[in-house]
Design a protein around this motif. Structure first.
Motif, PDB file in Angstrom:
ATOM      1  N   GLU A   1       0.810  -1.215   0.000  1.00  0.00           N
ATOM      2  CA  GLU A   1       0.000   0.000   0.000  1.00  0.00           C
ATOM      3  C   GLU A   1       0.843   1.265   0.000  1.00  0.00           C
ATOM      4  OE1 GLU A   1      -3.021   0.195   2.921  1.00  0.00           O
ATOM      5  OE2 GLU A   1      -4.080  -1.592   2.204  1.00  0.00           O
ATOM      6  N   ARG A   2       2.098   1.173   0.374  1.00  0.00           N
ATOM      7  CA  ARG A   2       2.939   2.366   0.404  1.00  0.00           C
ATOM      8  C   ARG A   2       4.370   1.989   0.036  1.00  0.00           C
ATOM      9  NH1 ARG A   2       2.232   4.206   5.432  1.00  0.00           N
ATOM     10  NH2 ARG A   2       0.647   5.745   4.931  1.00  0.00           N
ATOM     11  N   TYR A   3       4.983   2.887  -0.731  1.00  0.00           N
ATOM     12  CA  TYR A   3       6.381   2.712  -1.128  1.00  0.00           C
ATOM     13  C   TYR A   3       7.110   4.033  -0.895  1.00  0.00           C
ATOM     14  CZ  TYR A   3       4.542  -1.334  -3.697  1.00  0.00           C
ATOM     15  OH  TYR A   3       3.923  -2.507  -4.055  1.00  0.00           O
ATOM     16  N   ARG A   4       8.374   3.913  -0.523  1.00  0.00           N
ATOM     17  CA  ARG A   4       9.184   5.114  -0.349  1.00  0.00           C
ATOM     18  C   ARG A   4      10.495   4.938  -1.088  1.00  0.00           C
ATOM     19  NH1 ARG A   4      10.494   8.319   5.341  1.00  0.00           N
ATOM     20  NH2 ARG A   4      11.504  10.120   4.379  1.00  0.00           N
ATOM     21  N   SER A   5      10.863   5.970  -1.804  1.00  0.00           N
ATOM     22  CA  SER A   5      12.129   5.954  -2.525  1.00  0.00           C
ATOM     23  C   SER A   5      12.819   7.296  -2.331  1.00  0.00           C
ATOM     24  CB  SER A   5      11.877   5.724  -4.026  1.00  0.00           C
ATOM     25  OG  SER A   5      11.314   6.884  -4.631  1.00  0.00           O
ATOM     26  N   TYR A   6      13.948   7.444  -2.982  1.00  0.00           N
ATOM     27  CA  TYR A   6      14.681   8.703  -2.913  1.00  0.00           C
ATOM     28  C   TYR A   6      13.826   9.868  -3.402  1.00  0.00           C
ATOM     29  CZ  TYR A   6      18.538  11.994  -3.667  1.00  0.00           C
ATOM     30  OH  TYR A   6      19.359  13.095  -3.636  1.00  0.00           O
ATOM     31  N   PHE A   7      12.861   9.588  -4.265  1.00  0.00           N
ATOM     32  CA  PHE A   7      12.090  10.641  -4.917  1.00  0.00           C
ATOM     33  C   PHE A   7      10.756  10.934  -4.249  1.00  0.00           C
ATOM     34  CE2 PHE A   7      14.902   8.706  -7.993  1.00  0.00           C
ATOM     35  CZ  PHE A   7      15.536   9.804  -8.529  1.00  0.00           C
ATOM     36  N   GLY A   8      10.411  10.213  -3.217  1.00  0.00           N
ATOM     37  CA  GLY A   8       9.181  10.534  -2.530  1.00  0.00           C
ATOM     38  C   GLY A   8       8.467   9.315  -1.988  1.00  0.00           C
ATOM     39  N   ILE A   9       7.245   9.548  -1.491  1.00  0.00           N
ATOM     40  CA  ILE A   9       6.413   8.510  -0.893  1.00  0.00           C
ATOM     41  C   ILE A   9       5.187   8.312  -1.769  1.00  0.00           C
ATOM     42  CG2 ILE A   9       4.991   7.889   1.098  1.00  0.00           C
ATOM     43  CD1 ILE A   9       6.938   9.491   2.819  1.00  0.00           C
ATOM     44  N   TYR A  10       4.923   7.065  -2.134  1.00  0.00           N
ATOM     45  CA  TYR A  10       3.788   6.718  -2.980  1.00  0.00           C
ATOM     46  C   TYR A  10       2.812   5.877  -2.159  1.00  0.00           C
ATOM     47  CZ  TYR A  10       7.319   7.939  -6.453  1.00  0.00           C
ATOM     48  OH  TYR A  10       8.298   8.585  -7.156  1.00  0.00           O
ATOM     49  N   THR A  11       1.552   6.275  -2.178  1.00  0.00           N
ATOM     50  CA  THR A  11       0.534   5.579  -1.404  1.00  0.00           C
ATOM     51  C   THR A  11      -0.560   5.069  -2.331  1.00  0.00           C
ATOM     52  OG1 THR A  11       0.947   7.031   0.489  1.00  0.00           O
ATOM     53  CG2 THR A  11      -1.089   5.756   0.509  1.00  0.00           C
ATOM     54  N   ILE A  12      -0.925   3.811  -2.175  1.00  0.00           N
ATOM     55  CA  ILE A  12      -1.996   3.200  -2.963  1.00  0.00           C
ATOM     56  C   ILE A  12      -3.206   3.039  -2.061  1.00  0.00           C
ATOM     57  CG2 ILE A  12      -2.693   1.178  -4.288  1.00  0.00           C
ATOM     58  CD1 ILE A  12       0.295   0.730  -4.898  1.00  0.00           C
ATOM     59  N   ARG A  13      -4.327   3.638  -2.459  1.00  0.00           N
ATOM     60  CA  ARG A  13      -5.537   3.602  -1.643  1.00  0.00           C
ATOM     61  C   ARG A  13      -6.692   3.024  -2.457  1.00  0.00           C
ATOM     62  NH1 ARG A  13      -3.548   8.887  -0.281  1.00  0.00           N
ATOM     63  NH2 ARG A  13      -2.960   9.035   1.932  1.00  0.00           N
ATOM     64  N   ASP A  14      -7.483   2.199  -1.821  1.00  0.00           N
ATOM     65  CA  ASP A  14      -8.718   1.681  -2.416  1.00  0.00           C
ATOM     66  C   ASP A  14      -9.894   2.325  -1.714  1.00  0.00           C
ATOM     67  OD1 ASP A  14      -7.218   0.099  -4.035  1.00  0.00           O
ATOM     68  OD2 ASP A  14      -7.659  -1.788  -3.015  1.00  0.00           O
ATOM     69  N   GLU A  15     -10.731   3.006  -2.471  1.00  0.00           N
ATOM     70  CA  GLU A  15     -11.955   3.613  -1.941  1.00  0.00           C
ATOM     71  C   GLU A  15     -13.099   3.229  -2.863  1.00  0.00           C
ATOM     72  OE1 GLU A  15     -11.442   7.774  -1.443  1.00  0.00           O
ATOM     73  OE2 GLU A  15      -9.679   7.591  -0.151  1.00  0.00           O
ATOM     74  N   GLY A  16     -13.943   2.322  -2.375  1.00  0.00           N
ATOM     75  CA  GLY A  16     -15.020   1.827  -3.225  1.00  0.00           C
ATOM     76  C   GLY A  16     -14.443   1.040  -4.387  1.00  0.00           C
ATOM     77  N   ASP A  17     -14.819   1.412  -5.596  1.00  0.00           N
ATOM     78  CA  ASP A  17     -14.329   0.694  -6.771  1.00  0.00           C
ATOM     79  C   ASP A  17     -13.193   1.435  -7.460  1.00  0.00           C
ATOM     80  OD1 ASP A  17     -15.819   2.831  -7.691  1.00  0.00           O
ATOM     81  OD2 ASP A  17     -16.505   1.777  -9.488  1.00  0.00           O
ATOM     82  N   VAL A  18     -12.472   2.277  -6.701  1.00  0.00           N
ATOM     83  CA  VAL A  18     -11.390   3.067  -7.284  1.00  0.00           C
ATOM     84  C   VAL A  18     -10.095   2.819  -6.514  1.00  0.00           C
ATOM     85  CG1 VAL A  18     -10.535   5.385  -7.786  1.00  0.00           C
ATOM     86  CG2 VAL A  18     -12.951   4.864  -8.092  1.00  0.00           C
ATOM     87  N   ARG A  19      -9.014   2.565  -7.233  1.00  0.00           N
ATOM     88  CA  ARG A  19      -7.679   2.458  -6.652  1.00  0.00           C
ATOM     89  C   ARG A  19      -6.858   3.655  -7.136  1.00  0.00           C
ATOM     90  NH1 ARG A  19      -5.105  -3.182  -7.115  1.00  0.00           N
ATOM     91  NH2 ARG A  19      -6.474  -3.417  -5.284  1.00  0.00           N
ATOM     92  N   THR A  20      -6.252   4.367  -6.192  1.00  0.00           N
ATOM     93  CA  THR A  20      -5.548   5.609  -6.507  1.00  0.00           C
ATOM     94  C   THR A  20      -4.081   5.500  -6.132  1.00  0.00           C
ATOM     95  OG1 THR A  20      -7.557   6.881  -6.059  1.00  0.00           O
ATOM     96  CG2 THR A  20      -5.496   8.107  -6.142  1.00  0.00           C
ATOM     97  N   LEU A  21      -3.229   6.040  -6.976  1.00  0.00           N
ATOM     98  CA  LEU A  21      -1.808   6.184  -6.679  1.00  0.00           C
ATOM     99  C   LEU A  21      -1.539   7.648  -6.376  1.00  0.00           C
ATOM    100  CD1 LEU A  21       1.180   5.226  -6.614  1.00  0.00           C
ATOM    101  CD2 LEU A  21       1.267   5.706  -9.074  1.00  0.00           C
ATOM    102  N   ALA A  22      -1.042   7.936  -5.178  1.00  0.00           N
ATOM    103  CA  ALA A  22      -0.759   9.315  -4.772  1.00  0.00           C
ATOM    104  C   ALA A  22       0.721   9.465  -4.476  1.00  0.00           C
ATOM    105  CB  ALA A  22      -1.572   9.695  -3.549  1.00  0.00           C
ATOM    106  N   HIS A  23       1.278  10.564  -4.954  1.00  0.00           N
ATOM    107  CA  HIS A  23       2.646  10.951  -4.619  1.00  0.00           C
ATOM    108  C   HIS A  23       2.538  12.219  -3.785  1.00  0.00           C
ATOM    109  CE1 HIS A  23       6.855  12.477  -6.048  1.00  0.00           C
ATOM    110  NE2 HIS A  23       6.870  12.003  -4.819  1.00  0.00           N
ATOM    111  N   GLY A  24       2.920  12.128  -2.514  1.00  0.00           N
ATOM    112  CA  GLY A  24       2.688  13.254  -1.623  1.00  0.00           C
ATOM    113  C   GLY A  24       1.189  13.422  -1.428  1.00  0.00           C
ATOM    114  N   THR A  25       0.678  14.589  -1.767  1.00  0.00           N
ATOM    115  CA  THR A  25      -0.757  14.853  -1.615  1.00  0.00           C
ATOM    116  C   THR A  25      -1.476  14.891  -2.959  1.00  0.00           C
ATOM    117  OG1 THR A  25      -0.415  17.246  -1.717  1.00  0.00           O
ATOM    118  CG2 THR A  25      -0.321  16.214   0.455  1.00  0.00           C
TER     119      THR A  25
END
Length: 752
Positions: free
Chosen positions: A483-507
């Motif tokens: 659900e979350r990854y961190r690298s030199y370039f930032g933090i990536y979060t994968i969220r499931d809300e209902g029938d949607v999966r979102t990839l977020a970098h920061g906000t």
């Protein structure tokens, strides 16, 4: 602390030495001004080579802190010498370092796959290391010389002048130097300042005590050397503000823009804290220290919220927290300072703490944590260090009595806080839905105010605030692999809300995929058929044929791959291997694997990678390289557009994504189009609220550029009803960005 001088030695110093303050203050001010003017200047020079990742600045900061530590260690090492000898040694170091003037980066370009974590330190150390080292030693040395030249006057207030110079240098760059001067002029200005510094140092050396005084500390009553415990205390007090400064910088550069104007804000406040903490006026500092537990409690919680809905509120909370913590802890450091005879040891310990804080936030934390856990940990540590004094007489009476009474109250308080935190996080009652965190934080904050003055219950309340405001959610996501990854370039979060999966970098969302069978590969987010890229892609086969060569700078979740048609050749340019893993290998998103599994992915900074691509390699090139909510500045300069012009075929198209919450980037692209002879138009799509697809889409702004007017006409003809093309807006008097000159001040939406 003892700094008194004997009557005979005071008479030997003489009347002429009473007015030396302005000379030494001016010298230390100029040195610090140059030291911190060069930081954003060199970082700005390095952008075209190293890219615009937020972590590049943190890596640069680690180099600066290490060089500062080296300069302080050198000053401490020669402190045993007579001040005359010290001055000769320092003048020789300044003269030797001057051989590297004017400032410049060595002429080596990293490979496209080189790690910035290694390249940034190496490039900066080789390019400006000796100059930075020589100037960094000035602050402790000049203070020691001042004490010797004045017969033992307290030199520590000069450190306030030093940090005022540093603060002025940092602010001068984005506000005065960068908007008005090209890089070549900036380096000439810095060279002139360096010559002035050498002249002032010569004058300071000339007024130092002569051979009659055989040690630099003659006339000063000495005290025992600081104990190891005292040195460790100084290191700890320096560690927390330094780490907070870097973690705050990561937030700002991720969500606004990776460029010096943003980088310098946390560092400027950090330096300004020294000016206040080490200054002679103590009234403001005392007030800040007294209120520091309140600020840590309230702002520490707010700063951990997901700030996508109110980023400026989060930014202000972060900056206020950093400033108050830095002033408070640096003030405690100043209160425990040693006599001037041990001055260099004091500054060496402070520098060690600063470097350790930088290493923790900049190097260790990204390896250990998948989220910015270093930030709440530093907030908790700050809560453990800030002074505690009762705010109300009622709360003081509450905690009076024996240890048993105090522990009983603490246990009851902890149970109440734990219950409130549980209710705020779990939201067991309908009336708490959506408002649980705010309700819980308010309740915890109010009752914790009564605990200020008692450190254990205060820390319990602070920890509860951190958990309610994002901390618990972060822990839960960390416990679920993938659900979350961190690298030199930032933090990536994968969220499931209902029938949607979102990839977020920061906000900022960088792609979403529907999970409903039959709709998994529907085009979503910024990339729908009604977006600018959708309009251009839909006309691509008719305009440029079925075998078009497509390039995309920025991979994200891989949504664009579902525009691929049979016969087309696709190539993605992505700087972060973690993004490649998420979009192609993790199984979280299937756009790439389903729609274009044979697409080539080139790892490395896109500008450097495109520089190695043969001319006319692409019929269509999409520039969508966001760092959270911003395009790295080095991808929008005149030189960058020159590269795009070379690799895009004469009848090809370049599409630039300029959506941004803080900056209006249209004038930058418009000026680049004018200078490069491009025909261009802007497309703004409009999301219809309440429609079936509204939750799967996001409004966006795109600019289409081509050197063929007919191609532009065919793309912008007959747009859909929920979007429109228009000519680019010229900005009177705006100067386009280049590697040599760029400023975002005219582009800030807040001032337009």
């Amino acid at each position: 602390m003892a700094t008194a001088i004997t009557t005979i030695e005071a008479e030997n110093i003489g009347e002429a030495r009473r007015d030396l303050g302005p000379l030494f203050v001016g010298t230390i001010f100029v040195g610090s001004f140059l030291l911190f003017l060069v930081q954003p200047m060199v970082a700005r020079m390095a952008l075209p080579r190293l890219g615009g990742a937020p972590a590049v600045w943190n890596s640069a900061m680690l180099v600066y802190q290490a060089l500062l530590l080296g300069g302080y260690a050198y000053a401490h090492a020669i402190a045993r010498l007579n001040v005359r000898v010290q001055s000769l040694v320092q003048l020789m170091v300044l003269a030797a370092s001057a051989l590297l003037l004017p400032l410049h980066l060595i002429g080596v370009t990293p490979s496209t796959t080189a790690s910035p974590a290694l390249w940034v330190p190496w490039l900066l150390l080789v390019s400006i290391g000796p100059l930075f080292f020589a100037v960094s030693a000035q602050a402790p040395l000049i203070q020691r010389w001042y004490a010797a030249a004045t017969g033992g006057k307290d030199p520590y207030p000069l450190y306030a002048a030093s940090n005022l110079g540093s603060f002025s240098g940092l602010l001068s760059y984005p506000l005065l130097v960068e908007p008005r001067l090209a890089i070549a002029q900036q380096t000439a200005l810095w060279t002139g300042g360096y010559v002035l510094l050498v002249v002032l140092t010569l004058i300071c050396a000339a007024v130092l005590p002569r051979a009659g005084l055989d040690t630099s500390d003659a006339g000063i009553v000495t005290e025992a050397p600081p104990t190891l415990k005292r040195r460790l205390w100084w290191i700890l007090l320096a560690f927390v503000p330094s780490g907070l400064m870097l973690s705050t910088t990561t937030y700002l550069t991720t969500d606004i823009m990776a460029m010096p104007l943003i980088w310098v804000i946390p560092l400027s406040l950090y330096l300004l804290s020294f000016t206040l903490a080490f200054g002679e006026g103590r009234g403001v500092v005392i007030s800040i220290c007294r209120l520091s537990p309140v600020v840590v409690l309230t702002m520490g919680g707010i700063s951990l919220q997901n700030a996508s809905s109110a980023p400026l509120v989060g930014m202000m909370a972060e900056l206020l927290l950093l400033f108050v913590v830095a002033v408070t802890l640096h003030s405690q450091m100043y209160a425990s300072r040693p006599a001037p005879v041990h001055l260099t040891s004091f500054y060496l310990s402070m520098s060690i703490g600063g470097v350790l804080g930088g290493i923790f936030s900049g190097l260790i934390a990204p390896l250990l944590f998948d989220w910015t856990y270093e930030h709440p940990l530093l907030i908790l540590l700050a809560g453990a260090l800030v002074p505690q004094a009762y705010l109300f007489s009622a709360s003081e009476r509450l905690w009076q009595g024996g240890a048993g009474r105090r522990w009983a109250i603490t246990i009851v308080y902890a149970l109440v806080v734990a219950f409130i935190a549980w209710a705020a996080i779990r939201q067991p009652w309908p009336w708490l839905h959506k408002s649980g965190p705010m309700f819980g934080a308010a309740a915890i904050g109010i009752i914790t105010l009564l605990c200020i003055g008692r450190r254990p219950p205060f820390l319990i309340g602070l920890a509860a605030m951190v958990l309610v405001f994002g901390g618990w959610d972060a822990i839960q996501r960390s416990l679920h692999t993938g659900e979350r990854y961190r690298s030199y370039f930032g933090i990536y979060t994968i969220r499931d809300e209902g029938d949607v999966r979102t990839l977020a970098h920061g906000t900022t969302a960088h792609g979403m995929q529907r999970l409903t069978p039959g709709h998994q590969w529907d085009l979503t987010s910024y990339y729908t058929a009604y977006s600018g890229v959708g309009q251009a892609m839909s006309r691509l086969p008719a305009i440029l044929g079925p075998n078009a060569r497509v390039g995309a700078v920025g991979l994200g979740a891989g949504t664009l791959a579902c525009y691929a048609q049979p016969g087309q050749d696709w190539r993605f340019f992505e700087i972060d291997p973690t993004v490649v893993h998420i979009s192609r290998e993790s199984g979280s998103f299937s756009f790439l694997s389903h729609c274009k599994p044979d697409a080539k992915i080139v790892l490395g900074d896109a500008r450097l990678s495109l520089g190695d691509v043969p001319a006319n390699s692409f019929d269509f090139l999409v520039l969508d390289a966001f760092s959270s909510d911003a395009i790295p500045m080095h991808l929008l300069t005149r030189e960058a557009f020159g590269i795009y012009s070379r690799v895009v075929a004469p009848h090809g198209m370049l599409l630039v994504h300029i959506s941004n919450r803080f900056l209006d980037l249209e004038p930058v692209v418009a000026e680049a189009a004018r200078e490069g002879g491009w025909q261009a138009a802007r497309y703004d799509d409009m999301i219809v609220s309440g429609s079936d697809n509204a939750r799967y889409t996001a409004s966006s702004n795109w600019i289409l550029m081509t050197r063929d007017p007919e191609v532009l006409r065919r793309v912008i003809t007959n747009p859909p009803t929920n979007g429109k093309w228009r000519p680019l807006r010229a900005e009177p008097g705006f100067t386009g960005w280049s590697d040599d000159y760029a400023t975002i001040l005219p582009l800030l939406k807040a001032f337009r």
